[in-house]
Scaffold this active site. Structure first.
Site, mmCIF file in Angstrom:
data_model
loop_
_atom_site.group_PDB
_atom_site.id
_atom_site.type_symbol
_atom_site.label_atom_id
_atom_site.label_comp_id
_atom_site.label_asym_id
_atom_site.label_seq_id
_atom_site.Cartn_x
_atom_site.Cartn_y
_atom_site.Cartn_z
ATOM 1 N N ASP A 186 9.324 2.476 1.368
ATOM 2 C CA ASP A 186 8.200 3.251 1.894
ATOM 3 C C ASP A 186 8.100 2.998 3.397
ATOM 4 O O ASP A 186 7.688 1.930 3.845
ATOM 5 C CB ASP A 186 6.905 2.829 1.170
ATOM 6 C CG ASP A 186 5.702 3.664 1.615
ATOM 7 O OD1 ASP A 186 5.778 4.303 2.688
ATOM 8 O OD2 ASP A 186 4.688 3.647 0.898
ATOM 9 N N PHE B 212 0.859 -1.184 0.000
ATOM 10 C CA PHE B 212 0.000 0.000 0.000
ATOM 11 C C PHE B 212 0.894 1.231 0.000
ATOM 12 O O PHE B 212 1.778 1.369 0.840
ATOM 13 C CB PHE B 212 -0.921 0.024 1.222
ATOM 14 C CG PHE B 212 -1.860 1.209 1.207
ATOM 15 C CD1 PHE B 212 -3.058 1.156 0.506
ATOM 16 C CD2 PHE B 212 -1.530 2.389 1.859
ATOM 17 C CE1 PHE B 212 -3.915 2.257 0.464
ATOM 18 C CE2 PHE B 212 -2.376 3.498 1.826
ATOM 19 C CZ PHE B 212 -3.581 3.420 1.127
ATOM 20 N N LYS C 56 2.991 10.240 8.186
ATOM 21 C CA LYS C 56 2.350 9.822 9.436
ATOM 22 C C LYS C 56 2.991 10.413 10.692
ATOM 23 O O LYS C 56 2.742 11.560 11.031
ATOM 24 C CB LYS C 56 2.302 8.293 9.497
ATOM 25 C CG LYS C 56 1.319 7.687 8.462
ATOM 26 C CD LYS C 56 0.912 6.306 8.847
ATOM 27 C CE LYS C 56 0.111 5.580 7.769
ATOM 28 N NZ LYS C 56 -1.296 5.919 7.744
HETATM 29 N N1 PLP Z 1 2.420 4.320 2.281
HETATM 30 C C1 PLP Z 1 2.161 3.559 3.342
HETATM 31 C C2 PLP Z 1 3.070 2.425 3.689
HETATM 32 C C3 PLP Z 1 1.030 3.823 4.134
HETATM 33 O O1 PLP Z 1 0.763 3.052 5.198
HETATM 34 C C4 PLP Z 1 0.200 4.912 3.792
HETATM 35 C C5 PLP Z 1 -1.019 5.214 4.576
HETATM 36 O O2 PLP Z 1 -1.546 4.391 5.271
HETATM 37 C C6 PLP Z 1 0.525 5.688 2.676
HETATM 38 C C7 PLP Z 1 1.646 5.358 1.941
HETATM 39 C C8 PLP Z 1 -0.337 6.857 2.268
HETATM 40 O O3 PLP Z 1 -0.226 7.872 3.198
HETATM 41 P P1 PLP Z 1 -1.320 9.036 3.271
HETATM 42 O O4 PLP Z 1 -2.592 8.427 3.748
HETATM 43 O O5 PLP Z 1 -0.741 10.045 4.230
HETATM 44 O O6 PLP Z 1 -1.446 9.598 1.899
#
Ligand code: PLP
Length: 404
Positions: free
Chosen positions: A230, A145, A259
């Site tokens: 990520d 994700f 986050k």
């Molecule tokens: N990447 C990862 C691993 C995530 O857990 C998330 C959100 O849960 C995102 C990207 C996307 O972040 P945002 O919701 O701040 O756009």
């Protein structure tokens, strides 16, 4: 400076009105849980009726330093009185301090792009990878994700998130997580980057193997691609190290953050390494990226993580909690996985009824990761007593439902 942690309960009419407004006017893209939160402090939140919860949702993994940490609040207050916005085309004292901190957290990752969310950080990393290599393709992991904007969504695996918005960005492909041979088959001289989470969050809390990660790093280097890790969910101390990739001695070319970095204030960041070609003015940008308010909050978060030993605490209490969860003798548990305070309990049942019981009967908020994984992302200040409370509640909730 903070309000008293125990809020005054709202009267039933006001409460009903607030819910009705959200039901009527919110876009409709969120499945709502039956709780209206009004206040938070540290590891706890309170609802509008004054009920207290031990919060293992943490704004979906945002509250690494806890809710409304007084030092974050003070930093915001000080900055808000002085300067709230400053474009990247001017120097700024607070942003300069943040860039200096973020640009020296990981040796070799000296440059930083500041954004406003996780998905924006991923977008930027994808663009930088394509620009730097002159290649179109991004190879990501199944169950991964990375966000909801079109580029990040193209790297995200889940069909339900993707299908309504097709066609997505071309050039994205997926291979099974922890399966190096399948990545090897996709990474070639058209690959700009490999993009992976070290601990898949949304995908169900799956921890990468060292062989897989080192294999990806070797593959990227051999074939002229970049390795983007990520760390939006797993970073900022969550797993008991600053970043989850540090458990594996990895040397990624870019790292995406968001986050926890802002202590509750929106911010995203890309840490950029030397294999990325220098970026030039006008190539990318953001009105709010690097704004002094978010930068002040992030600086406070970095200080708090260090001064309060929260990363060490996440390692210690996380290991204790993982071990305790693994010892619960419930036939409903298929597997307990995690690293530090990023924990998933995979059930042989749908998770939703258990999340409801945990909230309403035990006063513990947890979140799902897919249909049957219960996910815990508490503040990194979680105490051993609080971990014990989670363990006892989890055992009770699992025992309350017949295994059949
Ligand atoms: N990447 C990862 C691993 C995530 O857990 C998330 C959100 O849960 C995102 C990207 C996307 O972040 P945002 O919701 O701040 O756009």
């Amino acid at each position: 400076m903070n309000p008293s942690p125990q809020p005054q309960p709202l009267d039933p009419e006001t409460l009903a009105q607030l819910r009705a407004w959200e039901d009527e006017h919110d876009s409709g893209v969120y499945a709502k849980r039956d709780i209206l939160l009004v206040q938070g402090r540290g590891t706890r939140v309170w609802d509008a009726e004054g009920r207290e919860y031990l919060d293992c949702v943490g704004g979906h993994g945002v509250t690494v330093v806890g809710h409304s940490h007084p030092r974050v609040v003070a930093a915001l207050h000080e900055q808000a009185q002085r300067l709230m916005t400053c474009p990247g085309s001017f120097y700024n004292d607070t942003r300069a301090r943040l860039l200096a901190r973020l640009g020296t957290l990981v040796p070799g990752l000296r440059r930083v792009f500041l954004a406003n969310s996780g998905t924006e950080a991923v977008e930027a990393a994808i663009k930088f990878a394509r620009y730097s290599t002159g290649r179109p393709n991004i190879v990501a992991a199944m169950r991964g994700f990375h966000g909801r904007t079109l580029g990040a969504l193209s790297a995200t695996w889940k069909k339900e998130y993707r299908a309504p918005f097709e066609p997505l960005v071309p050039g994205f492909m997926h291979a099974p997580f922890n399966n190096l041979a399948r990545f090897e088959a996709l990474v070639d001289d058209r690959t700009a980057a490999i993009l992976v989470e070290v601990v898949q969050g949304e995908g169900g809390i799956h921890v990468a193997t060292p062989e897989f990660l080192h294999g990806l790093q070797r593959l990227a280097r051999e074939r002229g691609a970049l390795l983007i890790v990520d760390e939006i969910q797993s970073g900022m101390g969550r797993t008991g190290r600053w970043f989850a990739f540090q458990h594996f001695d990895l040397e990624p070319d870019m790292v995406t953050l968001a986050k926890g970095l802002g202590g509750g204030v929106p911010i995203g960041a890309v840490l950029i390494g030397e294999r990325v070609k220098p970026l030039h003015p006008g190539l990318h940008g953001s009105t709010f990226g690097g704004n002094p308010i978010a930068a002040a909050a992030a600086l406070a978060v970095l200080d708090i993580l260090e001064d309060e030993g929260l990363i060490e605490n996440a390692a210690r209490v996380g290991a204790y909690l993982l071990e305790g969860l693994r010892a619960i003798p419930s036939p409903l548990i298929r597997e307990v996985r995690g690293l530090g305070l990023m924990i998933g309990i995979e059930l042989r049942r749908k998770g939703a009824p258990f999340l409801k019981r945990l909230a309403h009967e035990e006063g513990i908020l947890a979140l799902p990761a897919g249909m049957n994984v219960l996910r815990l992302l508490p503040a990194l200040s979680l105490s051993q007593d609080e971990a014990d409370r989670i363990l006892a509640a989890m055992a009770r909730v699992l025992a309350a439902v017949p295994a059949s």
